[in-house]
Design an enzyme around this catalytic site. Structure first.
Site, PDB file in Angstrom:
ATOM      1  N   ILE A  98       0.864  -1.177   0.000  1.00  0.00           N
ATOM      2  CA  ILE A  98       0.000   0.000   0.000  1.00  0.00           C
ATOM      3  C   ILE A  98       0.901   1.226   0.000  1.00  0.00           C
ATOM      4  O   ILE A  98       2.072   1.154   0.371  1.00  0.00           O
ATOM      5  CB  ILE A  98      -0.967   0.022   1.212  1.00  0.00           C
ATOM      6  N   ASP A  99       0.363   2.335  -0.446  1.00  0.00           N
ATOM      7  CA  ASP A  99       1.174   3.538  -0.610  1.00  0.00           C
ATOM      8  C   ASP A  99       1.757   4.022   0.715  1.00  0.00           C
ATOM      9  O   ASP A  99       1.215   3.750   1.790  1.00  0.00           O
ATOM     10  CB  ASP A  99       0.321   4.666  -1.205  1.00  0.00           C
ATOM     11  N   LYS A 100       2.829   4.777   0.610  1.00  0.00           N
ATOM     12  CA  LYS A 100       3.496   5.341   1.786  1.00  0.00           C
ATOM     13  C   LYS A 100       2.506   6.066   2.689  1.00  0.00           C
ATOM     14  O   LYS A 100       2.523   5.885   3.913  1.00  0.00           O
ATOM     15  CB  LYS A 100       4.593   6.310   1.332  1.00  0.00           C
TER      16      LYS A 100
END
Length: 355
Positions: A154-156
């Site tokens: 998942i994104d930062k």
């Protein structure tokens, strides 16, 4: 166009990456490759130029060593992507919120701001660095030196649940479930406005429909943005099929200025929820990439709640539910993670504005 990577795909680590030039390419090879290579390959234009000069870019088996070479739509180039020498990933004593762990896998509630795996500009402080310290040498080696055990990401700036493989058999089993889209992944998001079947505008948006119970269904193809390689875009005749379903849990303001929604994925493409909600005209609050210029109106929710929403520093997105079949024991597992503090404060402020 190279094949866009799914959220759960691994970037190439040593080996060939085939890149096919898309429509209306830039006028030179280095620029065209920079536009087409997958984001997850983490190949900057400067690195691509070095690869070209080193003979690591070939067409029909012949090295192309001039970055100014003219390209044409449909041409295929093979990039020999070697391991990045400086990317020796070291264990780091970083606290982890472990939700589940056994000999084969570990489930983590990832905090906001943590990158999942090392990449240019983020060689330390990542989830992989933390896992190497926590798990020692028990992580699956399938993902390579930079991505041991990683089967999805998942994104930062998205928080929430991730499963990581500690054994190779678990890695292969989990990867198969992600590939077949049988993993249960539900996200919570705070978005601008409140999607409604009664909204005539939504009825006119291509790819948008409503199912029984007021469930919003968004079905498009997604591909790399033609001019910004860090973004994904809705397309129709290329890219990869993507389906997101959305249920409004709460709406805030008079008129409705924001809502808490539950999103679940039939597919798992890069930035899928963020792109799809923006396509529907209900971009995520705080999303600097896809959220657009829409703002929560103070007249609808009050000045304090509006200020908090409009200054929210990241996309308001949280991977709240993760369910899958244990790849070794066959047990059905499902995990839930509550909203992180920042989203909880945001929702409380918006909710309080309506009282």
């Amino acid at each position: 166009m190279s094949r866009p990577l799914e959220d759960d795909d691994d970037a190439p680590e040593g080996g060939l990456l085939r890149v096919v030039i898309g429509e209306n390419p830039p006028d030179r090879l280095d620029k065209a490759l920079a536009r087409e290579v997958p984001e997850e390959a983490a190949l900057s234009r400067s690195r691509l130029m070095k690869m070209i000069a080193a003979g690591d870019v070939t067409r029909d088996g012949v090295a192309v060593t001039d970055p100014k070479t003219k390209v044409a739509e449909g041409e295929a180039y093979d990039l020999a992507v070697g391991r990045v020498a400086e990317a020796d990933t070291l264990p780091e004593d970083i606290p982890l919120e472990v939700i589940w762990e056994d000999a084969d896998l570990i489930v983590i509630n990832k905090p906001v701001g943590m990158v999942v795996h090392p990449a240019p500009g983020s060689y330390s402080g990542t989830l992989v660095n933390a896992l190497l310290h926590h798990c020692g040498d028990t992580l699956s080696g399938v993902g390579g030196a930079r991505r041991p055990g990683i089967v999805h990401r998942i994104d930062k700036d998205t928080s929430g649940l991730l499963v990581v493989a500690k054994s190779d058999r678990a890695h292969h089993g989990l990867a198969a479930q992600f590939e077949k889209h049988t993993v249960n992944r539900h996200y919570l998001a705070v978005v601008n406005g409140a999607p409604s079947a009664a909204d005539p505008r939504l009825r006119g948006v291509r790819g948008v429909s409503f199912e029984s119970g007021g469930i919003l269904r968004i079905a498009t193809h997604l591909a790399r943005h033609r001019t910004d390689r860090q973004r994904q875009a809705v397309v129709w005749n290329e890219g990869r099929h993507a389906v997101t379903r959305v249920r409004v849990l709460e709406s805030y303001g008079t008129p409705e200025a924001a809502s808490l929604v539950e999103c679940w994925l039939e597919t798992g493409r890069t930035h899928q929820i963020r792109v799809h909600m923006a396509h529907a005209g209900h971009g995520l609050i705080g999303d600097q990439t896809y959220g657009g210029k829409r703002r929560v109106a103070a007249k609808a929710v009050g000045e304090a709640a509006a200020d908090l929403a409009n200054a929210f520093p990241r996309q308001a997105l949280h991977a709240a539910t993760l369910g899958f079949i244990h790849p070794v024991t066959g047990e059905e597992l499902q995990f839930e993670a509550p909203l992180p503090e920042d989203m909880g404060v945001l929702v409380a402020a918006l909710r309080g504005a309506g009282t």
